[in-house]
Design an enzyme around this catalytic site. Sequence first.
Site, PDB file in Angstrom:
ATOM      1  N   HIS A   1       0.862  -1.187   0.000  1.00  0.00           N
ATOM      2  CA  HIS A   1       0.000   0.000   0.000  1.00  0.00           C
ATOM      3  C   HIS A   1       0.898   1.236   0.000  1.00  0.00           C
ATOM      4  CE1 HIS A   1      -3.032   2.917   1.204  1.00  0.00           C
ATOM      5  NE2 HIS A   1      -3.967   2.001   1.020  1.00  0.00           N
TER       6      HIS A   1
ATOM      7  N   GLU B   1      -6.660   5.186   1.590  1.00  0.00           N
ATOM      8  CA  GLU B   1      -6.632   5.608   0.200  1.00  0.00           C
ATOM      9  C   GLU B   1      -7.748   6.585  -0.138  1.00  0.00           C
ATOM     10  OE1 GLU B   1      -5.329   2.797  -3.257  1.00  0.00           O
ATOM     11  OE2 GLU B   1      -7.355   2.311  -2.629  1.00  0.00           O
TER      12      GLU B   1
ATOM     13  N   ARG C   1      -6.960  10.312  -0.758  1.00  0.00           N
ATOM     14  CA  ARG C   1      -6.494  10.719  -2.086  1.00  0.00           C
ATOM     15  C   ARG C   1      -7.649  10.778  -3.073  1.00  0.00           C
ATOM     16  NH1 ARG C   1      -3.022   6.354  -3.457  1.00  0.00           N
ATOM     17  NH2 ARG C   1      -3.328   5.384  -1.420  1.00  0.00           N
TER      18      ARG C   1
ATOM     19  N   ARG D   1      -2.473   0.751  -6.731  1.00  0.00           N
ATOM     20  CA  ARG D   1      -1.560   0.807  -5.590  1.00  0.00           C
ATOM     21  C   ARG D   1      -0.123   0.451  -5.954  1.00  0.00           C
ATOM     22  NH1 ARG D   1      -5.599  -1.936  -1.054  1.00  0.00           N
ATOM     23  NH2 ARG D   1      -6.861  -0.066  -0.732  1.00  0.00           N
TER      24      ARG D   1
ATOM     25  N   HIS E   1       0.454  -4.833   2.638  1.00  0.00           N
ATOM     26  CA  HIS E   1      -0.925  -4.548   3.025  1.00  0.00           C
ATOM     27  C   HIS E   1      -1.869  -5.733   2.835  1.00  0.00           C
ATOM     28  CE1 HIS E   1      -4.511  -2.323   3.865  1.00  0.00           C
ATOM     29  NE2 HIS E   1      -4.979  -2.384   2.621  1.00  0.00           N
ATOM     30  N   HIS E   2      -1.869  -6.360   1.662  1.00  0.00           N
ATOM     31  CA  HIS E   2      -2.864  -7.393   1.359  1.00  0.00           C
ATOM     32  C   HIS E   2      -2.196  -8.536   0.601  1.00  0.00           C
ATOM     33  CE1 HIS E   2      -7.196  -8.473   0.701  1.00  0.00           C
ATOM     34  NE2 HIS E   2      -6.673  -9.178  -0.279  1.00  0.00           N
TER      35      HIS E   2
ATOM     36  N   ARG F   1      -5.140  -5.981  -5.860  1.00  0.00           N
ATOM     37  CA  ARG F   1      -6.515  -5.707  -5.435  1.00  0.00           C
ATOM     38  C   ARG F   1      -6.835  -4.224  -5.538  1.00  0.00           C
ATOM     39  NH1 ARG F   1      -8.808  -3.877  -0.915  1.00  0.00           N
ATOM     40  NH2 ARG F   1      -6.980  -4.120   0.426  1.00  0.00           N
TER      41      ARG F   1
END
Length: 367
Positions: free
Chosen positions: A159, A172, A175, A196, A301-302, A341
Amino acid sequence: VQTLAEQSASAIDFLDSIGAHLSDVGKAGGASTNRSHRPVDEAGKILSVGSYLVPIFEQAAKDNNVTFYMETEATEILMNEGTAVGVKASSADTDYTINAKAVILATGGFGGNLEMVESYKPELKGYVTTNASTITGDGIKMAEAVGANLVDMAEIQIHPTVVQSNGALITESLRGDGAILVNNEGNRFTNEVLTRDVVSANIIAEEGSAAWLIVDQKMFDDSNVIQGYVNKGYMLKGDTVADLAKVMEVDEAALQATLDNWVAMVKAGEDKDFGRDDLATVKYDLSTAPYYAVKIAPGVHHTMGGVEINTNTEVMNASGEVIPGLYAAGEVTGGVHGGNRLGGNAVADIIVFGRIAGQNAATYTTK
């Protein structure tokens, strides 16, 4: 992916039915339009989606007589002749054997297990993580032990906007609403709402591999999330642009020019510098002092990889066959989000496939 998209609207309706109202719709990174649903309080201030949803989920579960075993670790999926029939678990003082007619894995990914992250993607060695320390991939490992196929395990998302001292995520949606990114010279350097991976790469390419995210007083007033960041000490405040430049240690003239240019471009509805195509609809132009800035850099992050499922959320083995009685939903699964993602889709994922898993597991137990 088709299942995720086609059932996303009914997922919002379901959330409404249990008192979870995601009534504000903003833009997340990589999206072509506003489609990221989020909650607001009674005054219309934006709330953090996770901390808003989880207590509502917990209460809905309790209302349906669900039993919770807190501080209890699931350690093994029980199998009988190839069929999932329960789990073993343990707490500090008790070992459990829980027999069941079906098992649903909803244990999350492995972004909090940096050794596991590095084993699948060595270039992420040394990165901080936004994940809780408990998100260690245990469900994936338990499923693999009973024959589940794993897919996309090397697809791990970083991220762009993470506080490096503690892994705190700067959402996010800021932004998407109009916050900008500037480098250590006080200049914008990227379209803030690209995917991302692209925004992260652009930050890494800047001096120090870091950047600043800037919001203004109007954004602060409208967002409990931003107020929380300020209260936690993540954001620096400047009563004027000059004051902000001083605390950021960037060139005042450059920062002033950057903000003046941003205000003008939002007013004109056109980003002549980096091609953001949403300036006509962004909510904030950053024209209202005081200003707030947080220093960020990318963090893990993911994890897009995990247990393979079909559209019924049944777990698949390496031969492409269903493992009877075993279902999975959410970040424990792979093959849903591809290599990157889109922001907001994790919530869609857990609701859409969580509901499918619950419905199909319940049907299975009555066979």
